[in-house]
Motif scaffolding. Structure first.
Motif, mmCIF file in Angstrom:
data_model
loop_
_atom_site.group_PDB
_atom_site.id
_atom_site.type_symbol
_atom_site.label_atom_id
_atom_site.label_comp_id
_atom_site.label_asym_id
_atom_site.label_seq_id
_atom_site.Cartn_x
_atom_site.Cartn_y
_atom_site.Cartn_z
ATOM 1 N N GLU A 454 51.190 -17.302 2.999
ATOM 2 C CA GLU A 454 51.869 -16.414 2.059
ATOM 3 C C GLU A 454 52.581 -17.216 0.969
ATOM 4 O OE1 GLU A 454 54.253 -13.601 4.199
ATOM 5 O OE2 GLU A 454 52.549 -12.863 5.383
ATOM 6 N N ARG A 455 53.254 -18.269 1.369
ATOM 7 C CA ARG A 455 53.913 -19.115 0.388
ATOM 8 C C ARG A 455 52.880 -19.791 -0.517
ATOM 9 N NH1 ARG A 455 55.633 -24.285 -0.718
ATOM 10 N NH2 ARG A 455 57.713 -24.443 -1.640
ATOM 11 N N THR A 456 51.787 -20.237 0.082
ATOM 12 C CA THR A 456 50.736 -20.884 -0.689
ATOM 13 C C THR A 456 50.162 -19.937 -1.735
ATOM 14 O OG1 THR A 456 50.157 -22.303 1.162
ATOM 15 C CG2 THR A 456 48.496 -22.020 -0.548
ATOM 16 N N LEU A 457 49.899 -18.708 -1.326
ATOM 17 C CA LEU A 457 49.352 -17.734 -2.268
ATOM 18 C C LEU A 457 50.306 -17.510 -3.436
ATOM 19 C CD1 LEU A 457 47.253 -15.613 -3.083
ATOM 20 C CD2 LEU A 457 48.503 -13.974 -1.666
ATOM 21 N N LEU A 458 51.583 -17.341 -3.146
ATOM 22 C CA LEU A 458 52.559 -17.127 -4.213
ATOM 23 C C LEU A 458 52.623 -18.325 -5.145
ATOM 24 C CD1 LEU A 458 55.452 -15.378 -2.251
ATOM 25 C CD2 LEU A 458 53.841 -14.338 -3.843
ATOM 26 N N ILE A 595 51.822 -32.732 2.491
ATOM 27 C CA ILE A 595 52.282 -31.959 3.641
ATOM 28 C C ILE A 595 53.800 -31.893 3.550
ATOM 29 C CG2 ILE A 595 52.449 -31.862 6.153
ATOM 30 C CD1 ILE A 595 49.843 -33.386 6.282
ATOM 31 N N PRO A 596 54.410 -30.689 3.532
ATOM 32 C CA PRO A 596 55.856 -30.592 3.415
ATOM 33 C C PRO A 596 56.562 -31.332 4.547
ATOM 34 C CG PRO A 596 54.810 -28.465 3.149
ATOM 35 C CD PRO A 596 53.768 -29.400 3.638
ATOM 36 N N GLN A 597 57.685 -31.914 4.197
ATOM 37 C CA GLN A 597 58.480 -32.612 5.195
ATOM 38 C C GLN A 597 59.302 -31.625 5.990
ATOM 39 O OE1 GLN A 597 57.965 -35.989 5.513
ATOM 40 N NE2 GLN A 597 56.358 -35.440 4.046
ATOM 41 N N GLU A 598 59.697 -32.033 7.149
ATOM 42 C CA GLU A 598 60.483 -31.155 8.021
ATOM 43 C C GLU A 598 61.763 -30.739 7.306
ATOM 44 O OE1 GLU A 598 62.349 -31.127 12.524
ATOM 45 O OE2 GLU A 598 61.171 -32.815 11.801
ATOM 46 N N GLY A 599 62.082 -29.454 7.393
ATOM 47 C CA GLY A 599 63.280 -28.934 6.742
ATOM 48 C C GLY A 599 63.001 -28.265 5.425
ATOM 49 N N GLU A 600 61.770 -28.462 4.868
ATOM 50 C CA GLU A 600 61.433 -27.775 3.637
ATOM 51 C C GLU A 600 61.160 -26.314 3.937
ATOM 52 O OE1 GLU A 600 59.459 -31.273 0.899
ATOM 53 O OE2 GLU A 600 58.172 -29.821 1.879
ATOM 54 N N ASP A 601 61.339 -25.474 2.890
ATOM 55 C CA ASP A 601 61.143 -24.037 3.067
ATOM 56 C C ASP A 601 59.665 -23.713 2.964
ATOM 57 O OD1 ASP A 601 61.492 -21.365 3.309
ATOM 58 O OD2 ASP A 601 61.897 -21.043 1.185
ATOM 59 N N GLY A 602 59.020 -23.565 4.066
ATOM 60 C CA GLY A 602 57.609 -23.206 4.047
ATOM 61 C C GLY A 602 57.274 -22.472 5.318
ATOM 62 N N LYS A 603 56.341 -21.575 5.210
ATOM 63 C CA LYS A 603 55.969 -20.788 6.393
ATOM 64 C C LYS A 603 54.487 -20.926 6.610
ATOM 65 C CE LYS A 603 59.675 -17.429 6.315
ATOM 66 N NZ LYS A 603 60.197 -17.700 7.624
#
Length: 603
Positions: A454-458, A595-603
């Motif tokens: 969902e985040r990727t699509l946005l 690849i997002p790092q731990e703690g980043e806002d991603g779902k």
């Protein structure tokens, strides 16, 4: 004393025909209204009210003036009493203030704009360079009277013609830069004329003050030269508050009890040239809430006459929802493919235009008809997705009677119970909540190692708005499980140019939207990313439907089991037809670039 801005508002909103008609029996005579003189005894009518110019003239006595002048001369009112009298009939609260009023700090800006307007008009009427402009207008069916009515002008094909003329009159260059009449050279040289080789359309306030300009390029637009150029916002101009043509059309809108909204300057002028007079247009932007509120002063019926291409339809439905949100009734006028208001007016005149306007349909009916044409009600799943396209219009309707009609219409067409629709409306319009007492259901573990579909699509939609047209054919807001992302997705569909969320949006949603807007990542393969994200969201949706189907099958009686089995088979076919194996993970990561790092806002 009454402040000048209040006087101007009363004058702008006054229906001069209605006010004078209280004292003089008027009959329509072409563009004007005629009656017996109220100032002299006569048998042949010689008293005229000209609504387009908001004044009266009495040929027998020589008296003339605006609506205030009439009341002062005929009723013996003072100016203050006349303003109050008209204000009471125009819905304006007129209050006096004591003491001397301060000078309008923006008066020099209005004077500079007025001078620019006269400069452009003179160049159109008299200069040799204006010949091409005059020929162009005549070729578009705009005669001298129509050009004069709208104050059309011509900006010479020179870099400094206006600047030189303005300097002779002592106009401040800094102010002209602020108004967008001059531009600064990137190379650091002298300022130069912003409008060059263009038909110029003055943009006026409702009271008739020139606020800004729009320019239509003569000839083909070259590199860096847009076909249409509008003044930037300035201390006296906000494009989201002004409707082009309203200063001339407002009384016609009142009398016709409806407004016709078109896309641009030329459409307004072309329709006015064939005596379609209740026409206005937004200024290169989507129809705003302020535009809708302004129209509501004059009518509750608005017909939208935009282009019928995908962009025009999107603008139509977005504008309609804005109008419905302010309690107006919006209907849609549809023209044949390849036609626009200007071409219809030139080819068939007022009769042709009125023929199409007479066939305008309510915006909800237009949406339903389009969905039917495209087969959106051919299956249960398609019908569910069709609801996503109808719900924004249901939610937008503020008139309770109209909303009730809409609910009945959608319930009948889709087979969904009214109670279910009402609940869908409530849930979709409610802001996402995070409550200790009622926590949101946690989603399954992310399939993208922290970068959810969902985040990727946005992210794709925000970085390249062209994908918005494509995404609405496959998924709707209800397909997104994350409440914040669902709100952002819906706002992007409603306004593809969105850069800030509306007032009242929950802070957490705003924060996540701002993170998406500020994300520096470059999508190296957006088409692949888009396909994967949409496919996974579609797969998640089908999985949820299959889970619900299995639960219903477990509880269903024999009479319901056949239908549920058929539904399950259809859902299985849809899942197999997905263009991607939506359960795979990792494919999208190579296209994203990190690849997002731990703690980043991603779902």
């Amino acid at each position: 004393m009454i402040p000048d801005d209040v006087v101007e508002e009363v004058r702008a909103r006054a229906d001069i025909v209605g006010v004078i008609g209280e004292f003089v029996q008027l009959k329509k005579a072409g563009k004007e209204f005629r009656g017996l003189s109220p100032f002299k005894q006569e048998k042949t009518p010689s008293f005229y009210v000209i609504p387009a110019k908001a004044f009266f003239h009495d040929f027998s006595s020589g008296e003339s003036g605006d609506v205030f002048s009439f009341l002062m001369k005929h009723q013996g009112m003072s100016f203050t009493d006349a303003v109050k009298y008209v204000g009471a009939r125009s819905g304006v609260d007129v209050r006096e203030v004591s003491g001397r009023g301060r000078d309008d700090p923006w008066r020099p800006y209005y004077e500079a704009s007025a001078y620019a307007n006269s400069f452009f008009q003179e160049r159109l009427r008299e200069s040799e360079g204006g010949e091409a402009a005059r020929a162009y207008l005549e070729g578009r069916g705009i005669d001298g009277e129509a050009a004069e009515r709208f104050g059309l002008g011509y900006a010479p094909d020179e870099w400094g013609a206006f600047r030189e003329a303005a300097s002779v009159h002592g106009l401040d260059e800094g102010m002209l830069l602020e108004l967008g009449l001059l531009k600064k050279s990137e190379k650091g040289g002298d300022p130069y004329d912003a409008f060059r080789n263009r038909i110029v359309f003055p943009i006026e306030s409702v009271a008739g003050r020139v606020l800004a300009f729009g320019g239509r390029l003569l000839g083909e637009a070259g590199r860096g030269s847009p076909k249409y150029l509008n003044s930037p916002e300035s201390p006296i101009f906000s494009k989201g508050e002004v409707l082009y043509g309203l200063s001339w059309a407002r009384n016609h809108i009142r009398r016709d009890a409806s407004a016709l909204v078109v896309e641009g300057f030329m459409d307004v002028v072309s329709l006015a040239a064939v005596e379609i007079r209740n026409v206005v247009a937004p200024l290169g932007t989507a129809l705003t809430t302020m535009h809708a509120r302004t129209l509501k002063r004059y009518t509750t019926q608005v017909r939208l006459l935009f282009d019928s291409d995908p962009a025009g339809l999107r603008a139509t439905f977005r504008a309609a929802d804005t109008l419905l949100g302010q309690g107006l009734h919006a209907s849609v006028v549809t023209l044949p493919d390849g036609e626009d208001p200007d071409s219809v007016a030139r080819a068939g005149g007022a009769e042709a235009v009125r023929g199409f306007v007479a066939q305008a349909v309510d915006v909800l009916d237009r949406k339903i008809a389009m969905l039917e044409e495209r087969g959106w009600f051919d299956s249960i799943e398609k019908t569910r997705r069709a609801l996503d396209r109808l719900l924004p219009t249901l939610r937008a309707a503020r008139d309770p009677r109209l909303r009730d009609i809409y609910l009945t219409r959608v319930a009948e067409r889709t087979g969904v119970r009214r109670e279910t629709l009402v609940e869908e409306m409530r849930m979709a319009s409610a802001p996402p909540r995070r409550s200790r007492a009622a926590p949101l259901r946690r989603r399954p573990a992310p399939r993208f190692h922290g970068l959810g579909e969902e985040r990727t699509l946005l992210l794709v939609l925000i970085k390249d708005r062209d994908w918005i047209d494509k995404v609405v054919e496959r998924i709707g807001p209800s397909d997104l499980e994350d409440g914040d992302y669902r709100v952002i997705f819906e706002e992007l569909i409603a306004d593809p140019e969105l850069d800030t969320l509306p007032e009242g949006t929950p802070p957490e949603t705003v924060r996540r939207f701002e993170q998406l807007m500020a994300d520096p990542e470059t999508l190296t393969s957006p088409e692949e990313v888009f396909g994967d994200a949409v496919g996974r969201i579609e797969g998640n949706r089908i999985d949820r439907r299959l889970t619900a189907n299995a639960e219903e099958l477990r509880r269903a009686g024999p009479e319901e089991q056949g239908r549920l089995v058929r539904d399950k088979q259809e859902l299985m076919k849809e899942r197999q037809a997905l263009p991607v194996d939506w359960r795979r993970s990792g494919r999208m990561l190579s296209a994203i670039g990190r690849i997002p790092q731990e703690g980043e806002d991603g779902k």
